[in-house]
Scaffold this active site. Sequence first.
Site, mmCIF file in Angstrom:
data_model
loop_
_atom_site.group_PDB
_atom_site.id
_atom_site.type_symbol
_atom_site.label_atom_id
_atom_site.label_comp_id
_atom_site.label_asym_id
_atom_site.label_seq_id
_atom_site.Cartn_x
_atom_site.Cartn_y
_atom_site.Cartn_z
ATOM 1 N N ASP A 130 0.856 -1.187 0.000
ATOM 2 C CA ASP A 130 0.000 0.000 0.000
ATOM 3 C C ASP A 130 0.886 1.229 0.000
ATOM 4 O O ASP A 130 2.018 1.189 0.518
ATOM 5 C CB ASP A 130 -0.904 0.017 1.238
ATOM 6 C CG ASP A 130 -2.065 -0.973 1.151
ATOM 7 O OD1 ASP A 130 -2.415 -1.385 0.029
ATOM 8 O OD2 ASP A 130 -2.617 -1.315 2.208
ATOM 9 N N ASP A 144 -7.219 -1.263 -4.302
ATOM 10 C CA ASP A 144 -8.264 -0.842 -3.359
ATOM 11 C C ASP A 144 -9.141 0.244 -3.984
ATOM 12 O O ASP A 144 -10.378 0.211 -3.873
ATOM 13 C CB ASP A 144 -7.648 -0.279 -2.071
ATOM 14 C CG ASP A 144 -6.825 -1.285 -1.296
ATOM 15 O OD1 ASP A 144 -7.097 -2.498 -1.400
ATOM 16 O OD2 ASP A 144 -5.904 -0.853 -0.572
#
Length: 186
Positions: A130, A144
């Site tokens: 991330d 995401d």
Amino acid sequence: MQRSVSGSLWHSVRHWLLLVGVVALVLLADQSSKAYVAAHLPLHDSWAPVKALEEVFRFTHVRNTGAAFGLFPQGGILFLGIAVVVSAIILYYYRQIPANAWLIRLALGLQLGGALGNALDRLRLGYVVDFFDVSYWPVFNVADSCVVLGVGLLVLVMLREERRERQRQAAQEAVNEKHSEQVSCR
């Protein structure tokens, strides 16, 4: 008859090409951005491309063993299983979508691409990379974002269809009311 069968086949192929194309683009954007971050930003380091926005947005390299946005950090295997099940459901449902519902097809392609992007990380690395760091939100990635965009698009399409159905019902009720007025006047 041959023409309609081949035309129908072409429409079916086109719909599947849309899914494959969207998924491929999402995977390309997701995996290449994660590879770039992993290669150029040390783990837990941050970089703010616009210093004036540093307090609000920056890139921060983190490893996520949980769900989207870092939720449930110890559920990696569970979320891999969920991604597989969700992917199968999307593929099954995709076949049922009416031919003219391209926004629904796009939404499902975004969701499938995002699910597969993070699943690929879990399989290869045991965690998800991330890097989008918005100060008031957990760190997230392209996959995401695509899942959230796909869900949001699906919700908007459903709301639009619900509004159209209410308008159709209201128009039908107006026609029925006018017809009953005409019948009672006779």
